[in-house]
Design an enzyme around this catalytic site. Structure first.
Site, PDB file in Angstrom:
ATOM      1  N   ASP A 123      -6.651 -13.223 -10.402  1.00  0.00           N
ATOM      2  CA  ASP A 123      -6.121 -13.119  -8.846  1.00  0.00           C
ATOM      3  C   ASP A 123      -4.649 -12.411  -9.692  1.00  0.00           C
ATOM      4  OD1 ASP A 123      -6.399 -13.272  -6.015  1.00  0.00           O
ATOM      5  OD2 ASP A 123      -5.531 -14.899  -5.662  1.00  0.00           O
ATOM      6  N   SER A 124      -4.226 -11.845  -8.389  1.00  0.00           N
ATOM      7  CA  SER A 124      -2.644 -11.737  -8.208  1.00  0.00           C
ATOM      8  C   SER A 124      -2.242 -13.102  -8.248  1.00  0.00           C
ATOM      9  CB  SER A 124      -2.528 -10.575  -6.453  1.00  0.00           C
ATOM     10  OG  SER A 124      -2.788 -11.352  -6.018  1.00  0.00           O
TER      11      SER A 124
ATOM     12  N   CYS B  71     -10.355 -11.307   1.959  1.00  0.00           N
ATOM     13  CA  CYS B  71      -9.202 -11.982   0.609  1.00  0.00           C
ATOM     14  C   CYS B  71      -9.556 -13.527   0.722  1.00  0.00           C
ATOM     15  CB  CYS B  71      -7.550 -11.405   1.193  1.00  0.00           C
ATOM     16  SG  CYS B  71      -6.351 -12.156   0.690  1.00  0.00           S
ATOM     17  N   THR B  72      -9.621 -13.539  -0.463  1.00  0.00           N
ATOM     18  CA  THR B  72      -9.487 -14.776  -1.631  1.00  0.00           C
ATOM     19  C   THR B  72      -8.497 -15.398  -0.766  1.00  0.00           C
ATOM     20  OG1 THR B  72      -8.458 -13.927  -3.503  1.00  0.00           O
ATOM     21  CG2 THR B  72     -10.567 -13.547  -2.786  1.00  0.00           C
ATOM     22  N   HIS B  73      -7.329 -15.388  -0.469  1.00  0.00           N
ATOM     23  CA  HIS B  73      -6.648 -16.304   0.462  1.00  0.00           C
ATOM     24  C   HIS B  73      -7.243 -16.818   1.818  1.00  0.00           C
ATOM     25  CE1 HIS B  73      -3.957 -14.634  -3.130  1.00  0.00           C
ATOM     26  NE2 HIS B  73      -2.867 -15.655  -2.292  1.00  0.00           N
TER      27      HIS B  73
ATOM     28  N   GLU C 195       0.911 -18.102   1.232  1.00  0.00           N
ATOM     29  CA  GLU C 195       1.847 -18.531  -0.881  1.00  0.00           C
ATOM     30  C   GLU C 195       2.832 -19.279   0.009  1.00  0.00           C
ATOM     31  OE1 GLU C 195       1.235 -16.472  -3.758  1.00  0.00           O
ATOM     32  OE2 GLU C 195      -0.934 -15.778  -3.384  1.00  0.00           O
TER      33      GLU C 195
ATOM     34  N   CYS D 241     -10.134 -11.023  -6.449  1.00  0.00           N
ATOM     35  CA  CYS D 241      -8.844 -10.780  -6.142  1.00  0.00           C
ATOM     36  C   CYS D 241      -9.707  -9.257  -4.957  1.00  0.00           C
ATOM     37  CB  CYS D 241      -7.812 -10.741  -6.661  1.00  0.00           C
ATOM     38  SG  CYS D 241      -6.382  -9.286  -5.224  1.00  0.00           S
TER      39      CYS D 241
ATOM     40  N   GLY E 163      -0.844  -6.924  -1.779  1.00  0.00           N
ATOM     41  CA  GLY E 163      -1.495  -6.319  -1.195  1.00  0.00           C
ATOM     42  C   GLY E 163      -0.573  -5.213  -0.316  1.00  0.00           C
TER      43      GLY E 163
END
Ligand code: DGL
Length: 277
Positions: free
Chosen positions: A14-15, A196-198, A162, A77, A47
């Site tokens: 992932d980023s 979005c995985t976040h 984040e 991601c 993104g």
């Protein structure tokens, strides 16, 4: 006795931190495998980056994971899956590693999305990059042509997550605003993909700002069962991946910073090593 164990973990990329929400579910479904997680935190978020940058960075990270012994890499991601996966699968893999595989998170989600919606109006909340790529639209059309997709970019959400800035009014302002912008596109939307995985980290707030009848579609469990199914259908790949149940974490940024935030995403303590790409 000679130890024949060769480390061939499943790579998860992932980023930054988001892929940990996917890894968590994968490990709970397939705990027997070894996993190597790589977060490109030094260059996150992806993104709002160009197609070229996301592709270049993702390919670099995938190659790094291949060099660590991974035969299979999951792009956990959406942005990388949307902007880099097709090129990597079609252009790079045949040249650099024809027997290795890279899978994304968009395909498994779009394969099941039709099972969630009664009205056939589905929403997508995602990064600007994922929305601009139209990858969800293209993939959903293949599996469920009767579904109408409404896409909403949420460019502020990943930076807020984040930076752990979720408990202030600014976070609520942006989450409320983007949820309203999605629903106004089509009030009959009954299911919304967290693309979005976040976003699982702010699912409670998203629920708060969407009408209560909406089903939220989480990718973690979908991707985990998609991977289980893939390994069942590809026993040659399942055989190649090593199985000692280990978990390792790598980051391109400072490990202390990574470790502090990572546990919020993974649900357990995380100790990462720093790598140079
Ligand atoms: N976690 C990534 C995704 O699923 C995006 C985060 C970023 O913008 O780097 O889209």
């Amino acid at each position: 006795m000679e130890n024949k164990y060769t480390y061939k973990p499943i790579g998860v990329f992932d980023s930054g931190f988001g892929g940990l929400t996917i890894l968590k579910e994968i490990v709970s479904v397939l705990p027997q495998y070894d996993y190597l997680y790589l977060g490109d935190n030094a260059r996150a978020p992806y993104g709002s980056r160009s197609f070229e940058s996301v592709y270049e960075y993702t390919l670099q990270c995938v190659n790094y994971l291949f060099n660590q012994g991974c035969e299979l890499v999951i792009l956990a991601c959406n942005t990388a899956s949307a902007k880099a996966l097709r090129n990597i699968q079609q252009k790079d893999l045949p040249l650099v590693a024809p027997n290795k595989r890279v899978l994304g998170v968009i395909r498994p989600t779009t394969e099941v999305v039709g099972n969630y919606s009664k009205t056939k109006h589905v929403g997508l909340l995602a990064t600007s990059g994922t929305v601009a790529s139209n990858s969800y639209l293209v993939e959903i059309q293949k599996f469920f042509p009767e579904i109408h997709l409404y896409q909403q970019a949420c460019p502020m959400w990943v930076p807020l997550i984040e930076n752990n800035e979720l408990s202030n009014e600014g976070a609520d302002y942006f989450i409320k605003k983007n949820c309203a912008e999605l629903i106004i596109q089509q009030p009959l939307i009954d299911s919304v993909i967290l693309g979005c995985t976040h976003y699982p980290l702010i699912a409670d707030k998203i629920k708060l700002y969407l009408p209560p009848r909406i089903n939220l579609i989480w990718q973690g469990t979908i991707v985990a069962s998609g991977l289980e199914n893939y390994l069942f259908r590809h026993p040659e790949m399942a055989d190649k991946c090593s199985k000692q149940g280990t978990l390792k974490f790598l980051t391109t940024d400072v490990p202390d910073l990574f470790n502090k935030s990572a546990s919020r995403f993974f649900g357990n303590d995380v100790k990462a090593d720093r790598i140079e790409l």
